[in-house]
Enzyme design. Structure first.
Site, PDB file in Angstrom:
ATOM      1  CB  SER A 164     -24.297  11.475  93.471  1.00 58.57           C
ATOM      2  OG  SER A 164     -23.109  10.758  93.291  1.00 58.57           O
ATOM      3  N   GLY A 166     -27.645   8.092  96.024  1.00 60.58           N
ATOM      4  CA  GLY A 166     -28.263   7.615  97.268  1.00 60.58           C
ATOM      5  C   GLY A 166     -27.271   7.236  98.361  1.00 60.58           C
ATOM      6  CD  GLU A 271     -32.325  14.644  90.230  1.00 63.09           C
ATOM      7  OE1 GLU A 271     -32.859  14.157  91.236  1.00 63.09           O
ATOM      8  OE2 GLU A 271     -31.109  14.583  90.026  1.00 63.09           O
ATOM      9  CD  GLU A 288     -30.187  16.204  93.760  1.00 57.65           C
ATOM     10  OE1 GLU A 288     -29.358  16.566  94.590  1.00 57.65           O
ATOM     11  OE2 GLU A 288     -30.096  15.159  93.111  1.00 57.65           O
ATOM     12  CG  ASP A 295     -28.601   8.848  86.761  1.00 53.71           C
ATOM     13  OD1 ASP A 295     -29.548   9.662  86.746  1.00 53.71           O
ATOM     14  OD2 ASP A 295     -28.170   8.323  87.812  1.00 53.71           O
ATOM     15  CB  THR A 296     -33.332   9.653  84.684  1.00 53.84           C
ATOM     16  OG1 THR A 296     -33.228  11.066  84.516  1.00 53.84           O
ATOM     17  CG2 THR A 296     -33.200   9.300  86.155  1.00 53.84           C
ATOM     18  NE  ARG A 373     -27.007   3.749  86.806  1.00 56.01           N
ATOM     19  CZ  ARG A 373     -26.809   5.066  86.974  1.00 56.01           C
ATOM     20  NH1 ARG A 373     -26.128   5.767  86.115  1.00 56.01           N
ATOM     21  NH2 ARG A 373     -27.317   5.674  88.025  1.00 56.01           N
TER      22      ARG A 373
HETATM   23  P1  AMP Z   1     -31.475  12.877  95.423  1.00 50.95           P
HETATM   24  O1  AMP Z   1     -30.103  12.284  95.539  1.00 50.95           O
HETATM   25  O2  AMP Z   1     -31.664  14.122  96.211  1.00 50.95           O
HETATM   26  O3  AMP Z   1     -31.922  13.001  93.984  1.00 50.95           O
HETATM   27  O4  AMP Z   1     -32.465  11.795  96.081  1.00 50.95           O
HETATM   28  C1  AMP Z   1     -32.603  10.509  95.539  1.00 50.95           C
HETATM   29  C2  AMP Z   1     -34.052  10.071  95.565  1.00 50.95           C
HETATM   30  O5  AMP Z   1     -34.547  10.005  96.904  1.00 50.95           O
HETATM   31  C3  AMP Z   1     -35.000  11.018  94.848  1.00 50.95           C
HETATM   32  O6  AMP Z   1     -34.973  10.805  93.466  1.00 50.95           O
HETATM   33  C4  AMP Z   1     -36.318  10.634  95.494  1.00 50.95           C
HETATM   34  O7  AMP Z   1     -36.826   9.413  94.979  1.00 50.95           O
HETATM   35  C5  AMP Z   1     -35.919  10.386  96.944  1.00 50.95           C
HETATM   36  N1  AMP Z   1     -36.046  11.658  97.718  1.00 50.95           N
HETATM   37  C6  AMP Z   1     -35.088  12.584  97.844  1.00 50.95           C
HETATM   38  N2  AMP Z   1     -35.532  13.632  98.580  1.00 50.95           N
HETATM   39  C7  AMP Z   1     -36.801  13.364  98.919  1.00 50.95           C
HETATM   40  C8  AMP Z   1     -37.811  14.050  99.666  1.00 50.95           C
HETATM   41  N3  AMP Z   1     -37.581  15.237 100.240  1.00 50.95           N
HETATM   42  N4  AMP Z   1     -39.027  13.459  99.790  1.00 50.95           N
HETATM   43  C9  AMP Z   1     -39.265  12.256  99.247  1.00 50.95           C
HETATM   44  N5  AMP Z   1     -38.366  11.545  98.529  1.00 50.95           N
HETATM   45  C10 AMP Z   1     -37.151  12.087  98.360  1.00 50.95           C
END
Ligand code: AMP
Length: 402
Positions: A164, A166, A271, A288, A295-296, A373
């Protein structure tokens, strides 16, 4: 099991209704506060001591929540009426076993299991429910990964299935980035799994969280929350996020489908990616879902009459939600640590709080590490733009001193 809590005891007395919080971060802290406000006894659990929610709990335990035996010991000792996971990394097999023995897991043990890793929820949404998502493949070895990247094409997004904020995530735009992305994901997943998801890059115009509440009086939706992410972690969020009415209806239908499939009572953070401008119908992609506050959604601490945390606690106690109303457009902006420290301090609050309508929440985390954070700034405005400007101005006036 969805029996409402009908008679409430008093905390620390015989008939107390106990809420066991599995994960005691900043979101858990707000859940603990709302639970205390509604007369519950709160027990906070995390892998480290002095986690944010522990400051508000009646008792605390420090265990590795991925250790099923340790988890079971705490449950049997505390005998909670509600077991409320606040993080993904929990021994979910143990939650399934505990639920079968009659313990109440929020929202359901299966929901925590399906959302614990990206594969379970992605397969449920895309394959079982037929929701539109980015194209995707899973891979466990380098060879499978190269095959997956070839099938999806560039640009693509590579993420460990268990991660999670990122961690281990990269966007691959050219061939030279393909192998580094695999290695980066494997490093982040070490100890858990080497499996990754390779997703087609969605050129979205907005990303939103649609907070969805399943409660005794039905399914309710909060106004959509827009957010901006950097390196896969959220920086700012705002509410409401303008959407075409047809798009909002499509988002709500997707959120209803996925939360109904997960079941139970509670608040879910759905999301979604939105492609196209708000003056015409847009394309919605499911990304997802978290079966818990998001968090948002911290923006709702100021922008809604009932915050996402209050909604979660009410729903899980079997209490009605009624109407969800926006107080005013609002925004949140995160306060991040610039580096490592075992005794973080804060300055600039006096400046920060000169921003009209602003509030600061510091989480009291005992250690800082780069990009962790540490707090959030909240503000209201006549418009979302004004609220965002204020929240950003407030957050940037706070310095984390290492
Ligand atoms: P996630 O952990 O899957 O929520 O990904 C974190 C962030 O990465 C997302 O909120 C998007 O900003 C970006 N992201 C994730 N997957 C994609 C995708 N398939 N295409 C473009 N941006 C993505």
């Amino acid at each position: 099991m969805t029996d409402p809590v009908t008679v409430l005891g008093t905390p620390l007395q015989d008939k107390a209704q106990r809420l066991l919080l599995l994960g005691s971060g900043e979101l858990g802290r707000e859940v603990a506060l709302e639970a205390v406000r509604l007369g519950l006894e709160v027990v906070a659990v995390d892998r480290y001591d002095r986690a944010p929610a522990m400051a508000l709990a009646h008792r605390r335990h420090v265990i590795d929540m991925l250790d099923g035996e340790a988890l079971r010991r705490v449950v049997e000792l505390e005998r909670p009426s509600l077991i409320v996971p606040e993080v993904e990394a929990i021994a979910t097999d143990t939650l399934v076993a505990l639920e079968a023995e009659g313990w109440r897991i929020i929202p359901t043990a299966r929901a925590t299991q399906l959302t614990m890793n990206r594969e379970g929820i992605r397969r449920l949404a895309a394959e079982a429910l037929g929701l539109k998502t980015s194209p995707f493949r899973f891979a466990s070895t380098e060879a499978e990964y190269l095959e997956a990247v070839a099938a999806i094409g560039l640009p693509c997004v590579v993420k460990p299935i268990m991660s999670s904020s990122g961690k281990g995530q990269s966007t691959v735009r050219q061939e030279t980035e393909v192998l580094p992305a695999w290695k980066y994901a494997a490093e982040a997943g070490r100890g858990k799994s080497d499996r990754v998801i390779v997703e087609g890059f969605v050129p979205f115009d907005a990303e939103i969280t649609l907070l969805t509440v399943r409660a005794i009086d039905g399914t309710h939706f909060c106004p959509p929350i827009g957010h901006r992410q950097e390196s896969g972690d959220y920086c700012e969020s705002w509410q409401p996020c303008a959407l075409h009415p047809d798009t909002l209806a499509a988002c709500q239908a997707m959120a209803k489908a996925v939360t109904d499939a997960l079941g139970g009572w509670g608040l879910f953070g759905v999301e979604l990616f939105i492609a196209g401008e708000a003056d015409q119908p847009q394309t919605v992609y499911f990304s997802e879902v978290s079966p818990r506050p998001h968090d948002t959604g911290m923006v709702t601490l100021v922008s809604q009459h009932q915050s996402e945390f209050e909604l979660h606690v009410r729903a899980i106690m079997g209490l009605p939600i009624g109407e969800i109303s926006l107080v005013q457009p609002g925004a949140s902006a995160v306060i991040l640590a610039p580096g490592q420290s075992d005794h973080p301090c804060y300055s600039g609050l006096d400046q920060a709080l000169q921003v009209p309508t602003s509030k600061v929440r510091l989480f009291g985390k005992p250690t800082a590490h780069p990009h962790r954070r540490m707090g959030v700034a909240l503000a209201l405005g006549d418009t979302v733009e004004q609220a965002k400007e204020r929240a950003i101005a407030c957050a940037s006036a706070v310095q984390v001193i290492l």
